[in-house]
Design a protein around this motif. Sequence first.
Motif, PDB file in Angstrom:
ATOM      1  N   ALA A   9       0.958  -1.306  -0.048  1.00 48.22           N
ATOM      2  CA  ALA A   9      -0.068   0.149   0.033  1.00 48.22           C
ATOM      3  C   ALA A   9       0.749   1.231   0.034  1.00 48.22           C
ATOM      4  N   ARG A  10       0.449   2.371  -0.447  1.00 45.99           N
ATOM      5  CA  ARG A  10       1.008   3.418  -0.849  1.00 45.99           C
ATOM      6  C   ARG A  10       0.521   4.692   0.103  1.00 45.99           C
ATOM      7  N   GLY A  11      -0.440   4.324   0.890  1.00 45.12           N
ATOM      8  CA  GLY A  11      -1.108   5.484   1.780  1.00 45.12           C
ATOM      9  C   GLY A  11      -2.106   4.800   2.164  1.00 45.12           C
ATOM     10  N   ILE A  12      -3.115   5.636   2.938  1.00 45.99           N
ATOM     11  CA  ILE A  12      -4.501   5.174   3.463  1.00 45.99           C
ATOM     12  C   ILE A  12      -5.224   4.684   2.564  1.00 45.99           C
ATOM     13  N   GLU A  13      -5.460   3.418   2.407  1.00 45.76           N
ATOM     14  CA  GLU A  13      -6.131   2.786   1.139  1.00 45.76           C
ATOM     15  C   GLU A  13      -7.463   2.000   1.520  1.00 45.76           C
ATOM     16  N   ARG A  14      -7.666   1.750   2.999  1.00 42.28           N
ATOM     17  CA  ARG A  14      -8.715   1.082   3.304  1.00 42.28           C
ATOM     18  C   ARG A  14      -9.394   1.466   4.398  1.00 42.28           C
ATOM     19  N   LEU A  15     -10.873   1.686   4.484  1.00 43.64           N
ATOM     20  CA  LEU A  15     -11.400   1.958   5.679  1.00 43.64           C
ATOM     21  C   LEU A  15     -12.443   0.843   6.000  1.00 43.64           C
ATOM     22  N   TYR A  16     -12.307   0.632   7.281  1.00 44.00           N
ATOM     23  CA  TYR A  16     -13.311  -0.460   7.998  1.00 44.00           C
ATOM     24  C   TYR A  16     -14.341   0.220   9.049  1.00 44.00           C
ATOM     25  N   LEU A  17     -15.457  -0.054   8.611  1.00 44.34           N
ATOM     26  CA  LEU A  17     -16.607   0.489   9.502  1.00 44.34           C
ATOM     27  C   LEU A  17     -17.218  -0.735  10.000  1.00 44.34           C
ATOM     28  N   ASP A  18     -17.403  -0.620  11.619  1.00 45.09           N
ATOM     29  CA  ASP A  18     -17.864  -1.426  12.384  1.00 45.09           C
ATOM     30  C   ASP A  18     -18.823  -1.068  13.274  1.00 45.09           C
ATOM     31  N   PHE A  19     -20.119  -1.536  13.235  1.00 42.95           N
ATOM     32  CA  PHE A  19     -21.232  -0.889  14.115  1.00 42.95           C
ATOM     33  C   PHE A  19     -21.216  -1.321  15.462  1.00 42.95           C
ATOM     34  N   LEU A  97     -26.197   0.510   4.028  1.00 42.14           N
ATOM     35  CA  LEU A  97     -25.505   0.218   2.866  1.00 42.14           C
ATOM     36  C   LEU A  97     -25.702   1.456   1.913  1.00 42.14           C
ATOM     37  N   ASP A  98     -26.998   1.828   1.652  1.00 40.04           N
ATOM     38  CA  ASP A  98     -27.160   3.121   0.659  1.00 40.04           C
ATOM     39  C   ASP A  98     -26.923   4.272   1.489  1.00 40.04           C
ATOM     40  N   VAL A  99     -26.821   4.412   2.651  1.00 41.68           N
ATOM     41  CA  VAL A  99     -26.343   5.600   3.167  1.00 41.68           C
ATOM     42  C   VAL A  99     -24.889   5.636   2.995  1.00 41.68           C
ATOM     43  N   ILE A 100     -24.063   4.666   3.288  1.00 44.24           N
ATOM     44  CA  ILE A 100     -22.776   4.659   3.196  1.00 44.24           C
ATOM     45  C   ILE A 100     -22.345   5.007   1.854  1.00 44.24           C
ATOM     46  N   GLU A 101     -22.952   4.622   0.814  1.00 40.60           N
ATOM     47  CA  GLU A 101     -22.657   4.693  -0.669  1.00 40.60           C
ATOM     48  C   GLU A 101     -22.792   6.086  -1.170  1.00 40.60           C
ATOM     49  N   THR A 102     -23.683   7.022  -0.273  1.00 42.10           N
ATOM     50  CA  THR A 102     -23.823   8.329  -0.628  1.00 42.10           C
ATOM     51  C   THR A 102     -22.281   9.096  -0.237  1.00 42.10           C
ATOM     52  N   VAL A 103     -21.562   8.370   0.501  1.00 42.26           N
ATOM     53  CA  VAL A 103     -20.352   8.927   0.835  1.00 42.26           C
ATOM     54  C   VAL A 103     -19.114   8.295   0.249  1.00 42.26           C
ATOM     55  N   VAL A 104     -18.826   6.979   0.396  1.00 38.50           N
ATOM     56  CA  VAL A 104     -17.755   6.516  -0.394  1.00 38.50           C
ATOM     57  C   VAL A 104     -18.593   5.154  -0.655  1.00 38.50           C
ATOM     58  N   PRO A 105     -18.161   4.262  -1.802  1.00 44.54           N
ATOM     59  CA  PRO A 105     -18.517   3.025  -2.110  1.00 44.54           C
ATOM     60  C   PRO A 105     -18.174   2.105  -1.327  1.00 44.54           C
ATOM     61  N   VAL A 106     -18.873   0.922  -1.200  1.00 46.81           N
ATOM     62  CA  VAL A 106     -18.850  -0.065  -0.267  1.00 46.81           C
ATOM     63  C   VAL A 106     -17.882  -1.223  -1.031  1.00 46.81           C
ATOM     64  N   ALA A 107     -17.020  -1.585  -0.702  1.00 43.04           N
ATOM     65  CA  ALA A 107     -16.060  -2.561  -1.544  1.00 43.04           C
ATOM     66  C   ALA A 107     -16.497  -4.006  -1.140  1.00 43.04           C
ATOM     67  N   HIS A 108     -16.601  -4.245   0.200  1.00 38.58           N
ATOM     68  CA  HIS A 108     -16.783  -5.619   0.727  1.00 38.58           C
ATOM     69  C   HIS A 108     -17.843  -5.505   1.842  1.00 38.58           C
ATOM     70  N   VAL A 109     -18.873  -6.514   2.001  1.00 40.62           N
ATOM     71  CA  VAL A 109     -19.590  -6.474   3.091  1.00 40.62           C
ATOM     72  C   VAL A 109     -19.171  -7.641   3.815  1.00 40.62           C
ATOM     73  N   LEU A 119     -10.087   3.249  -0.719  1.00 42.87           N
ATOM     74  CA  LEU A 119     -10.015   4.668  -0.739  1.00 42.87           C
ATOM     75  C   LEU A 119      -9.151   5.054  -1.754  1.00 42.87           C
ATOM     76  N   LEU A 120      -9.722   6.243  -2.382  1.00 43.93           N
ATOM     77  CA  LEU A 120      -8.916   6.706  -3.275  1.00 43.93           C
ATOM     78  C   LEU A 120      -7.594   7.771  -2.729  1.00 43.93           C
ATOM     79  N   PRO A 121      -6.541   7.977  -3.102  1.00 44.33           N
ATOM     80  CA  PRO A 121      -5.621   8.847  -2.556  1.00 44.33           C
ATOM     81  C   PRO A 121      -6.060  10.235  -1.995  1.00 44.33           C
ATOM     82  N   SER A 122      -7.127  10.879  -2.616  1.00 41.25           N
ATOM     83  CA  SER A 122      -7.659  11.739  -2.094  1.00 41.25           C
ATOM     84  C   SER A 122      -8.406  11.833  -0.716  1.00 41.25           C
ATOM     85  N   GLU A 123      -9.202  10.582  -0.829  1.00 40.01           N
ATOM     86  CA  GLU A 123     -10.067  10.356   0.264  1.00 40.01           C
ATOM     87  C   GLU A 123      -9.293   9.753   1.673  1.00 40.01           C
TER      88      GLU A 123
END
Length: 451
Positions: A9-19, A97-109, A119-123
Amino acid sequence: MTQHSRGQARGIERLYLDFDSFFASAEQHFNPDLRGLPVGVVPLDALHTGCIAVSRQAKARGVKSGATIRQAREIVPDMVFVVARHDVYVRLHKRILDVIETVVPVAHVRSIDEVVCNLLPSEGARAEDLARQLKTALSTAFSDVLTCSIGMAPTELLAKIAAELHKPDGFKLIKAEDLPQALSGIDLSDLPGISKGMRARLEAAQVRDFNDLWALAPKQARAIWGSVEGERFWNGLHGYHTERPATKKSMFGHSRILPRDWRNPEKVKICARLLTESAGRRVRRADVRATKLSLSFRGGGARNASGRRTDDKHWSWEGSFAPARDDHTFMTALGAGLAEAEHRLPFQPRSVSVMIHGLIGTTEIMGDLFAASPGVSGGASETADRAKWEKVSDLMDGLRAKLGPQALSMGPQTEVPGGYVGAKIAFGRIPDEEDFSGPPVADEDTHFVTF
């Protein structure tokens, strides 16, 4: 997907969201009277059942998931218990999932309450702001009790560790240059994938803390794990992406802990039939055939001081048949297993499990489909008979889809206490709408435990 899906990885490339405490938080979201209270979610309205989730307030007062109603009330006398409503949680999950998708695409459930975003580099460059944006979007769409913890890091494993370290309602960013110092104080048991058994293997290899773990070479990790999973873990920990091969479904099955008044032969048969029906419908929806059915029971065993059962007894049976997808074949096999259990089961069952496995895809079946299994008689008449029963099963599935899941049954219409036979939420499996029986449960229709 980011540009760099493999390699380092070349930066911050993953986001993990846990309720946080998802089932309990969902009940507090739908029922405002529960907000701020210690809440336990249980599978059925029975005194000896255990909590499948507890609210943040209950955890803060010492109640853990798995505690029975009796144990929880010894710790928190004013604890409130509600019966789980899995179809409600699945509908909420889809809206989330629909709400999360309004901010950033979900790659895996990863489960009903855990998702991964690439995440994109800008994100990745505005990590904290992105986390705040996600939390605000969820709070606005639902309520402030439905909280989540967010971790961001170079890899999914590191992002998941970050999320779990800062619960509830937390946010943690782990950068590659912060490692290993950022995690040097973490207990190995708090790392995802480090079970009690794996902890023992690590200790046997002189790996006693995070620094020892970090110092391992990839091949050493593979040897300790005993599989390629060890090397995948090492890669994720050290900032390297690895793509897992697509998993192939190997079985369809369900299990059920039996209420005390269902631990008799006739009720056990009913429960096993319902579990088999549900598994059979999943086989057909997957467009595969099966060649084996396993029936197993657990029972006996006393609870220790922590509430865990010790010395559980286990008994299982397996039957095989020519590749099939019809309920008649599955029920015939189940009947043979139940007959064997009736004569040989040495204890009163506390739980029953049915697994339909030995799966074969349609394209994998060569030659005469119904003469494929050794030791199984074939012939044109058996082939025609099997085709007839397949049509019957397909017809029943179609009528259930049109008229409702309770329109038809292979036996008397019976509901096991607690409902949701074959449609419970398990880690890694979120039930389909077709898995649920009975009319949909209203979001606000909370069922309080009467004990």
